[in-house]
Scaffold this motif. Structure first.
Motif, PDB file in Angstrom:
ATOM      1  N   MET A  94       0.824  -1.215   0.000  1.00  0.00           N
ATOM      2  CA  MET A  94       0.000   0.000   0.000  1.00  0.00           C
ATOM      3  C   MET A  94       0.854   1.260   0.000  1.00  0.00           C
ATOM      4  O   MET A  94       0.521   2.252  -0.646  1.00  0.00           O
ATOM      5  CB  MET A  94      -0.913   0.004   1.240  1.00  0.00           C
ATOM      6  CG  MET A  94      -2.059  -0.968   1.169  1.00  0.00           C
ATOM      7  SD  MET A  94      -3.238  -0.753   2.546  1.00  0.00           S
ATOM      8  CE  MET A  94      -2.295  -1.431   3.899  1.00  0.00           C
ATOM      9  N   SER A  95       1.961   1.237   0.730  1.00  0.00           N
ATOM     10  CA  SER A  95       2.744   2.458   0.945  1.00  0.00           C
ATOM     11  C   SER A  95       3.908   2.634  -0.014  1.00  0.00           C
ATOM     12  O   SER A  95       4.291   3.765  -0.333  1.00  0.00           O
ATOM     13  CB  SER A  95       3.285   2.478   2.385  1.00  0.00           C
ATOM     14  OG  SER A  95       2.239   2.354   3.321  1.00  0.00           O
ATOM     15  N   PHE A  96       4.495   1.522  -0.500  1.00  0.00           N
ATOM     16  CA  PHE A  96       5.727   1.629  -1.268  1.00  0.00           C
ATOM     17  C   PHE A  96       5.671   0.949  -2.644  1.00  0.00           C
ATOM     18  O   PHE A  96       6.607   1.096  -3.426  1.00  0.00           O
ATOM     19  CB  PHE A  96       6.899   1.046  -0.469  1.00  0.00           C
ATOM     20  CG  PHE A  96       7.150   1.755   0.826  1.00  0.00           C
ATOM     21  CD1 PHE A  96       7.816   2.974   0.848  1.00  0.00           C
ATOM     22  CD2 PHE A  96       6.716   1.217   2.030  1.00  0.00           C
ATOM     23  CE1 PHE A  96       8.066   3.641   2.046  1.00  0.00           C
ATOM     24  CE2 PHE A  96       6.951   1.870   3.234  1.00  0.00           C
ATOM     25  CZ  PHE A  96       7.617   3.088   3.240  1.00  0.00           C
ATOM     26  N   GLY A  97       4.612   0.192  -2.921  1.00  0.00           N
ATOM     27  CA  GLY A  97       4.497  -0.439  -4.235  1.00  0.00           C
ATOM     28  C   GLY A  97       5.419  -1.639  -4.395  1.00  0.00           C
ATOM     29  O   GLY A  97       5.994  -2.146  -3.429  1.00  0.00           O
ATOM     30  N   TYR A  98       5.572  -2.078  -5.648  1.00  0.00           N
ATOM     31  CA  TYR A  98       6.300  -3.309  -5.924  1.00  0.00           C
ATOM     32  C   TYR A  98       7.803  -3.188  -5.673  1.00  0.00           C
ATOM     33  O   TYR A  98       8.413  -4.075  -5.066  1.00  0.00           O
ATOM     34  CB  TYR A  98       6.072  -3.742  -7.378  1.00  0.00           C
ATOM     35  CG  TYR A  98       4.716  -4.346  -7.623  1.00  0.00           C
ATOM     36  CD1 TYR A  98       4.412  -5.629  -7.166  1.00  0.00           C
ATOM     37  CD2 TYR A  98       3.734  -3.637  -8.318  1.00  0.00           C
ATOM     38  CE1 TYR A  98       3.166  -6.185  -7.384  1.00  0.00           C
ATOM     39  CE2 TYR A  98       2.477  -4.196  -8.543  1.00  0.00           C
ATOM     40  CZ  TYR A  98       2.198  -5.466  -8.080  1.00  0.00           C
ATOM     41  OH  TYR A  98       0.965  -6.011  -8.294  1.00  0.00           O
ATOM     42  N   ALA A 130       1.321 -10.678  -1.745  1.00  0.00           N
ATOM     43  CA  ALA A 130       1.010  -9.773  -0.636  1.00  0.00           C
ATOM     44  C   ALA A 130       1.078  -8.311  -1.073  1.00  0.00           C
ATOM     45  O   ALA A 130       0.227  -7.496  -0.692  1.00  0.00           O
ATOM     46  CB  ALA A 130       1.977 -10.026   0.520  1.00  0.00           C
ATOM     47  N   ILE A 131       2.091  -7.967  -1.870  1.00  0.00           N
ATOM     48  CA  ILE A 131       2.205  -6.590  -2.358  1.00  0.00           C
ATOM     49  C   ILE A 131       1.027  -6.249  -3.257  1.00  0.00           C
ATOM     50  O   ILE A 131       0.447  -5.154  -3.156  1.00  0.00           O
ATOM     51  CB  ILE A 131       3.539  -6.403  -3.117  1.00  0.00           C
ATOM     52  CG1 ILE A 131       4.719  -6.509  -2.140  1.00  0.00           C
ATOM     53  CG2 ILE A 131       3.572  -5.048  -3.818  1.00  0.00           C
ATOM     54  CD1 ILE A 131       6.078  -6.474  -2.822  1.00  0.00           C
ATOM     55  N   TYR A 132       0.650  -7.178  -4.137  1.00  0.00           N
ATOM     56  CA  TYR A 132      -0.505  -6.959  -5.007  1.00  0.00           C
ATOM     57  C   TYR A 132      -1.771  -6.738  -4.177  1.00  0.00           C
ATOM     58  O   TYR A 132      -2.583  -5.844  -4.485  1.00  0.00           O
ATOM     59  CB  TYR A 132      -0.694  -8.157  -5.934  1.00  0.00           C
ATOM     60  CG  TYR A 132      -2.017  -8.145  -6.666  1.00  0.00           C
ATOM     61  CD1 TYR A 132      -2.208  -7.333  -7.783  1.00  0.00           C
ATOM     62  CD2 TYR A 132      -3.085  -8.922  -6.219  1.00  0.00           C
ATOM     63  CE1 TYR A 132      -3.433  -7.305  -8.440  1.00  0.00           C
ATOM     64  CE2 TYR A 132      -4.302  -8.889  -6.873  1.00  0.00           C
ATOM     65  CZ  TYR A 132      -4.471  -8.097  -7.984  1.00  0.00           C
ATOM     66  OH  TYR A 132      -5.677  -8.068  -8.627  1.00  0.00           O
ATOM     67  N   THR A 133      -1.929  -7.533  -3.110  1.00  0.00           N
ATOM     68  CA  THR A 133      -3.100  -7.367  -2.234  1.00  0.00           C
ATOM     69  C   THR A 133      -3.106  -5.986  -1.600  1.00  0.00           C
ATOM     70  O   THR A 133      -4.155  -5.324  -1.518  1.00  0.00           O
ATOM     71  CB  THR A 133      -3.102  -8.448  -1.141  1.00  0.00           C
ATOM     72  OG1 THR A 133      -3.071  -9.740  -1.744  1.00  0.00           O
ATOM     73  CG2 THR A 133      -4.342  -8.336  -0.270  1.00  0.00           C
ATOM     74  N   ILE A 178      -1.702  -3.225  -2.762  1.00  0.00           N
ATOM     75  CA  ILE A 178      -2.011  -2.235  -3.802  1.00  0.00           C
ATOM     76  C   ILE A 178      -3.502  -2.248  -4.121  1.00  0.00           C
ATOM     77  O   ILE A 178      -4.121  -1.191  -4.321  1.00  0.00           O
ATOM     78  CB  ILE A 178      -1.167  -2.515  -5.061  1.00  0.00           C
ATOM     79  CG1 ILE A 178       0.315  -2.249  -4.768  1.00  0.00           C
ATOM     80  CG2 ILE A 178      -1.637  -1.662  -6.236  1.00  0.00           C
ATOM     81  CD1 ILE A 178       1.244  -2.646  -5.894  1.00  0.00           C
ATOM     82  N   MET A 179      -4.088  -3.441  -4.163  1.00  0.00           N
ATOM     83  CA  MET A 179      -5.522  -3.554  -4.425  1.00  0.00           C
ATOM     84  C   MET A 179      -6.331  -2.892  -3.314  1.00  0.00           C
ATOM     85  O   MET A 179      -7.315  -2.180  -3.569  1.00  0.00           O
ATOM     86  CB  MET A 179      -5.916  -5.034  -4.550  1.00  0.00           C
ATOM     87  CG  MET A 179      -7.380  -5.264  -4.901  1.00  0.00           C
ATOM     88  SD  MET A 179      -7.758  -7.016  -5.163  1.00  0.00           S
ATOM     89  CE  MET A 179      -7.463  -7.674  -3.510  1.00  0.00           C
ATOM     90  N   ILE A 180      -5.911  -3.097  -2.069  1.00  0.00           N
ATOM     91  CA  ILE A 180      -6.599  -2.461  -0.935  1.00  0.00           C
ATOM     92  C   ILE A 180      -6.491  -0.948  -1.034  1.00  0.00           C
ATOM     93  O   ILE A 180      -7.462  -0.219  -0.807  1.00  0.00           O
ATOM     94  CB  ILE A 180      -6.008  -2.970   0.398  1.00  0.00           C
ATOM     95  CG1 ILE A 180      -6.351  -4.447   0.606  1.00  0.00           C
ATOM     96  CG2 ILE A 180      -6.532  -2.145   1.574  1.00  0.00           C
ATOM     97  CD1 ILE A 180      -5.656  -5.080   1.798  1.00  0.00           C
ATOM     98  N   ARG A 181      -5.300  -0.458  -1.385  1.00  0.00           N
ATOM     99  CA  ARG A 181      -5.112   0.995  -1.538  1.00  0.00           C
ATOM    100  C   ARG A 181      -5.984   1.551  -2.651  1.00  0.00           C
ATOM    101  O   ARG A 181      -6.582   2.624  -2.502  1.00  0.00           O
ATOM    102  CB  ARG A 181      -3.633   1.268  -1.838  1.00  0.00           C
ATOM    103  CG  ARG A 181      -3.326   2.685  -2.291  1.00  0.00           C
ATOM    104  CD  ARG A 181      -3.618   3.721  -1.214  1.00  0.00           C
ATOM    105  NE  ARG A 181      -2.591   3.723  -0.193  1.00  0.00           N
ATOM    106  CZ  ARG A 181      -2.577   4.572   0.833  1.00  0.00           C
ATOM    107  NH1 ARG A 181      -3.554   5.462   0.965  1.00  0.00           N
ATOM    108  NH2 ARG A 181      -1.620   4.517   1.737  1.00  0.00           N
TER     109      ARG A 181
END
Length: 277
Positions: free
Chosen positions: A110-114, A214-217, A219-222
């Motif tokens: 959410m905060s820093f991306g991939y 987890a990172i994709y999740t 980003i999706m939440i954001r």
């Protein structure tokens, strides 16, 4: 394990892998493989329907009541450098005390991306996998005694301690991809006599897929939170892309998990044949 991997494990239980999956073996195995994939497609369609319901009706409500207040608190309380340190520390230390670190990975997404998010998480995973390995060495004989109580499961873990550097690396990577509990293996690994080098390298490679999920999740939440905070509904294109990405993540996790389980089973059979010779 991440939310998507939990779904994958449920799918693996609901859609039992046929014996002929991935192998050669005649019309029966081909038919079994076809029905296995057919059931998988039906389940994914059902999940897609549930996903659309969530993104259109349930998601905005949850975002407004739970997620957006947390994100606002996070933004107002922590600067980016402090948040980065907290993410690395939580991913490193939580598994050591048997606490899930997946929410911290979501926050990284959410905060820093991939890009930077991946570097933060992989740094935390390096520490988080190393600490239990060395702590477990202090209780080497006790852990070995515990493994002897469960010989069937222990036989799979002990594969990681067999053979040369590459064989150990491959076995650890497959164990990390498989549904075997991440935090439990962190402590059990040292009792299987796997060397630290292949253990750490296999762990990092095996965790790559979970980290990106987890990172994709996150980003999706954001994305959902931003849309809900702006009082805007997601467009049809955004919903389709988000649901498709979610389903692709689950499908990939299922296929990779099935492959890792099959490879571990083959390695176990090969080891048993060598012992019989």
């Amino acid at each position: 394990m991440t939310y998507e991997e939990d779904n994958a494990v449920i799918l693996l239980i609901a859609i039992e892998e046929p014996e002929g999956f991935g192998g050669g073996g005649g019309c029966t195995s081909v038919g079994d493989s076809f029905w296995w994939w057919a059931k998988l497609v039906v389940v994914l369609i059902f999940l897609a329907f549930l996903g659309v319901l969530f993104f259109v009706w349930i998601g905005p409500f949850v975002m407004n009541k739970e997620v957006i207040p947390v994100l606002n608190w996070e933004t107002e309380t922590f600067s980016k450098p402090v948040l980065a340190v907290l993410i690395v520390a939580s991913v490193a230390l939580f598994p050591t005390v048997f606490l899930p670190s997946t929410p911290s990975m979501w926050v990284a997404g959410m905060s820093f991306g991939y890009g930077f998010g991946f570097l933060l998480i992989i740094g935390g995973v390096t520490i988080g996998a190393s600490l239990p390995y060395f702590i477990g060495s202090l209780f080497y004989h006790k852990i070995q005694g515990w493994l002897e109580r469960y010989p069937k499961k222990a036989s799979i873990l002990k594969l990681a301690g067999e053979g040369n550097w590459f064989n150990q690396f491959r076995a650890v990577a497959l164990l990390r991809i498989s549904p075997f509990p991440y935090m439990v293996y962190n402590y059990c690994a040292v009792a299987t006599d796997v060397k630290f080098g292949p253990y750490l390298c296999g762990t990092l490679l095996g965790m790559v897929a979970e980290i990106f999920v987890a990172i994709y999740t996150g980003i999706m939440i954001r994305t959902l939170a931003d849309a809900s905070n702006d009082q805007q509904r997601l467009s049809a294109q955004q919903i389709i892309c988000t649901v498709f990405g979610f389903l692709l993540t689950i499908a990939t996790t299922v296929v990779v998990t099935v492959y890792s389980k099959r490879r571990l089973s083959n390695l176990q059979k090969d080891e048993e044949q060598l012992l019989l010779q």
